[in-house]
Design a protein around this motif. Structure first.
Motif, short mmCIF file in Angstrom:
data_model
loop_
_atom_site.label_atom_id
_atom_site.label_comp_id
_atom_site.label_asym_id
_atom_site.label_seq_id
_atom_site.Cartn_x
_atom_site.Cartn_y
_atom_site.Cartn_z
N ASN A 295 3.14 3.05 17.46
CA ASN A 295 2.34 2.49 16.36
C ASN A 295 3.21 2.20 15.14
OD1 ASN A 295 -0.05 2.49 17.71
ND2 ASN A 295 -0.70 4.51 16.98
N ARG B 68 5.01 -5.35 10.62
CA ARG B 68 4.08 -5.98 9.68
C ARG B 68 4.58 -5.83 8.24
NH1 ARG B 68 -1.42 -3.30 11.44
NH2 ARG B 68 -1.67 -4.22 13.48
N ASN C 60 1.24 3.97 1.90
CA ASN C 60 1.98 4.37 3.11
C ASN C 60 3.06 3.33 3.45
OD1 ASN C 60 0.25 2.38 4.07
ND2 ASN C 60 0.02 3.34 6.07
N GLU D 162 0.86 -1.20 0.00
CA GLU D 162 0.00 0.00 0.00
C GLU D 162 0.89 1.24 0.00
OE1 GLU D 162 -2.84 0.06 3.10
OE2 GLU D 162 -4.00 -1.57 2.23
N SER E 264 5.97 10.78 8.94
CA SER E 264 4.67 10.20 8.59
C SER E 264 3.53 10.66 9.49
CB SER E 264 4.76 8.67 8.63
OG SER E 264 5.11 8.25 9.93
N GLY E 265 3.87 11.27 10.62
CA GLY E 265 2.83 11.74 11.54
C GLY E 265 2.22 10.60 12.33
N ILE E 266 2.93 9.47 12.38
CA ILE E 266 2.44 8.31 13.13
C ILE E 266 3.31 8.18 14.39
CG2 ILE E 266 2.16 5.78 13.06
CD1 ILE E 266 1.88 6.11 9.97
N SER E 267 2.66 7.89 15.55
CA SER E 267 3.44 7.83 16.79
C SER E 267 4.43 6.67 16.73
CB SER E 267 2.51 7.67 17.99
OG SER E 267 1.83 6.44 17.86
N GLN F 32 -4.93 5.43 5.60
CA GLN F 32 -3.61 4.79 5.75
C GLN F 32 -2.70 5.56 6.71
OE1 GLN F 32 -1.57 4.15 2.08
NE2 GLN F 32 -3.19 2.89 1.21
N PHE F 33 -2.88 6.88 6.76
CA PHE F 33 -1.99 7.69 7.59
C PHE F 33 -2.58 8.01 8.96
CE2 PHE F 33 0.17 8.11 3.60
CZ PHE F 33 1.50 8.12 3.98
N LYS F 34 -3.71 7.34 9.29
CA LYS F 34 -4.26 7.53 10.63
C LYS F 34 -3.29 6.93 11.63
CE LYS F 34 -9.15 8.21 10.29
NZ LYS F 34 -10.43 7.58 10.13
N ASP F 35 -3.17 7.55 12.78
CA ASP F 35 -2.17 7.09 13.75
C ASP F 35 -2.67 5.86 14.52
OD1 ASP F 35 0.10 6.92 15.16
OD2 ASP F 35 -0.25 8.67 16.43
N GLU F 36 -2.93 4.80 13.80
CA GLU F 36 -3.34 3.54 14.45
C GLU F 36 -2.52 2.43 13.83
OE1 GLU F 36 -7.36 3.37 13.21
OE2 GLU F 36 -7.96 5.01 14.52
N ALA F 37 -2.06 1.54 14.65
CA ALA F 37 -1.23 0.43 14.11
C ALA F 37 -2.10 -0.63 13.47
CB ALA F 37 -0.43 -0.18 15.22
N LEU G 187 -6.06 7.07 1.26
CA LEU G 187 -4.75 7.52 1.76
C LEU G 187 -4.88 8.10 3.17
CD1 LEU G 187 -3.00 9.24 -1.27
CD2 LEU G 187 -2.42 7.10 -0.20
N ILE H 23 8.63 1.73 4.25
CA ILE H 23 9.66 0.69 4.10
C ILE H 23 10.91 1.21 3.37
CG2 ILE H 23 9.03 -0.49 1.92
CD1 ILE H 23 9.88 -2.22 5.25
N LYS I 285 7.62 -5.31 7.12
CA LYS I 285 8.82 -6.12 6.88
C LYS I 285 8.40 -7.55 6.55
CE LYS I 285 12.37 -3.99 9.84
NZ LYS I 285 13.10 -4.16 11.10
N LYS J 199 1.86 17.38 8.29
CA LYS J 199 1.85 15.92 8.36
C LYS J 199 1.05 15.39 7.18
CE LYS J 199 2.23 15.56 13.32
NZ LYS J 199 1.55 15.35 14.59
N PRO J 200 1.41 14.20 6.64
CA PRO J 200 0.70 13.69 5.46
C PRO J 200 -0.82 13.71 5.59
CG PRO J 200 2.60 12.32 5.92
CD PRO J 200 2.53 13.32 7.02
N VAL K 135 12.88 2.82 5.98
CA VAL K 135 13.50 1.82 6.88
C VAL K 135 14.75 1.25 6.20
CG1 VAL K 135 13.17 -0.48 7.91
CG2 VAL K 135 11.35 1.23 8.06
N ILE L 148 6.18 3.98 1.37
CA ILE L 148 6.93 5.14 1.88
C ILE L 148 7.73 4.75 3.13
CG2 ILE L 148 6.53 7.31 3.13
CD1 ILE L 148 4.32 7.85 0.96
N PHE M 218 14.49 -10.38 6.17
CA PHE M 218 14.48 -8.95 5.86
C PHE M 218 15.90 -8.36 5.78
CE2 PHE M 218 13.94 -4.42 6.77
CZ PHE M 218 13.07 -4.11 5.73
N VAL N 67 5.00 -1.16 15.28
CA VAL N 67 4.10 -2.28 14.96
C VAL N 67 3.90 -2.35 13.44
CG1 VAL N 67 1.79 -3.25 15.35
CG2 VAL N 67 2.92 -1.98 17.17
N LYS N 68 3.67 -1.19 12.84
CA LYS N 68 3.45 -1.11 11.39
C LYS N 68 4.67 -1.65 10.64
CE LYS N 68 0.35 2.72 10.29
NZ LYS N 68 -0.69 2.27 9.44
#
Lengths: 167, 200
Positions: free
Chosen positions: A145, A152, A118, A116, A139-142, B195-200, B192, A123, A154, B102-103, A126, A121, B4, A148-149
């Motif tokens: 989280n 997944r 995101n 997908e 990315s604005g992601i904590s 996808q960029f919501k801050d949830e794992a 999109l 990976i 990888k 932020k995206p 990374v 972007i 990996f 964990v992302k």
């Protein structure tokens, strides 16, 4: 060369390759990746004054690149291609070992293009060894989280690659 | 079977590199600035002849009916509206800079922007066409009293036919096409955004 140009050259040389990887991983297309790289650094040039005192300039450049990629896909309705068009295998006369390596790179990009948006972007950052806190900032992601992302993604990418190799 | 870390090994072997350098970026920046200025100039140059024509008609012809003046003013207003909107759009696109956000915020801005463009391209364009038609109709009233019957009927029929074709056929095709394009775009942006919501 003016001071501004000198500073821009330094920033470009230090960041362009990684940003290109990000754009290539996102679009799966050589020309599109160059267009996006150009658009990203155009914004950097335009806002160079704001960057002068920034310690984490690469974070901002990544942020611009990510947003440019997202907008580009939407405005042009471009999708990542299954068949890549890079000049990955640059020299046909290269040794077999080298050719094999570049074939593997091509396969890797093909697998990235199946993720997908995101995930592509995250990976590529990374793999270019961008520190996790910086990826989180871009990315604005904590960070929690994000870890964990990344785990997944990888796993997903490794599976895709091995599947591709088995074919 | 590769893990990996092996993929990272492959990644580090890549020879992919950009084909542009920093000088090209600077040149491109200067070119695009010039193009934007040219676009502005083009919009303004389009407005000038239209307005000169309106002013000329207003002062050169002594109309007997007030409807002619009102019609002329409405048509001129439509021309100015159209050009001003074009210029505002160009300016907004050039000055909007959410690329540093932020995206998710950037995507939301794009969504809002696209929605406002959709309204402009569909609802506002309909209103624009109707007002322009109304202005032209008012302007033609005086002509109907001064021309002979056959010519007058021909003009009425031709004008009506043109509006019917524009509004009920061309406009419908245009609106349908625009809505389809925008809905697809908004769906993609929505995906999109998720996808960029801050949830794992």
């Amino acid at each position: 060369m003016s001071n501004k140009e000198q500073l821009f050259k330094e920033i470009f040389d230090a960041n362009s390759k990684k940003i290109y990887h990000l754009c290539f991983g996102y679009t799966g297309d050589d020309d599109a990746a160059n267009d996006l790289l150009q658009e990203t650094f155009l914004k950097v040039w335009q806002n160079l004054e704001k960057f002068r005192n920034q310690s984490m300039i690469s974070t901002w450049i990544y942020r611009i690149a990510v947003n440019t990629c997202l907008t580009y896909l939407k405005s042009e309705k471009r999708q990542a291609k299954d068949e890549l068009t890079p000049n990955i295998i640059e020299n046909r006369e290269e040794e077999t070992g080298e050719r094999e390596k570049q074939e593997q790179v091509k396969t890797l990009y093909q697998c990235i293009s199946k993720l997908e948006e995101n995930e592509r972007i995250i990976i590529t950052m990374v793999m270019d060894e961008v520190p996790y806190p910086e990826i989180a900032e871009v990315s604005g992601i904590s960070e929690g989280n994000l870890r964990v992302k990344i785990h997944r993604i990888k796993h997903k990418l490794t599976e895709l690659y091995n599947e591709h190799e088995r074919l | 079977m590769k893990d990996f870390d092996s993929l990272i090994g492959i990644w580090n072997e890549q020879k992919t590199a950009p084909v542009i350098d920093h000088r090209e970026v600077i040149t491109h920046y200067k070119d695009s600035r010039e193009k934007l200025s040219l676009k502005f100039m083009k919009e303004i140059l389009l407005m000038i002849p239209a307005l000169i024509m309106m002013i000329y008609l207003w002062f050169a012809i002594s109309f007997n009916f007030w409807t002619s003046y009102l019609g002329l003013a409405i048509v001129a207003g439509c021309c100015i509206y159209f050009i001003v909107i074009q210029i505002i759009n160009i300016k907004n696109v050039a000055s909007s800079n959410t690329l540093f956000d932020k995206p998710q915020d950037h995507i939301q801005f794009i969504q809002k922007f696209r929605k406002s463009r959709q309204i402009q391209h569909t609802r506002n364009y309909k209103i624009y066409t109707l007002v322009l038609g109304f202005g032209l109709s008012l302007y033609f009233i005086e002509f109907f009293y001064q021309l002979n019957l056959v010519l007058m009927i021909s003009m009425v029929v031709a004008t009506l036919a043109w509006f019917i074709v524009c509004y009920f056929y061309l406009m419908k095709i245009y609106v349908r096409k625009e809505e389809k394009r925008f809905n697809e775009m908004l769906e993609d942006l929505e995906r999109l955004n998720e996808q960029f919501k801050d949830e794992a």
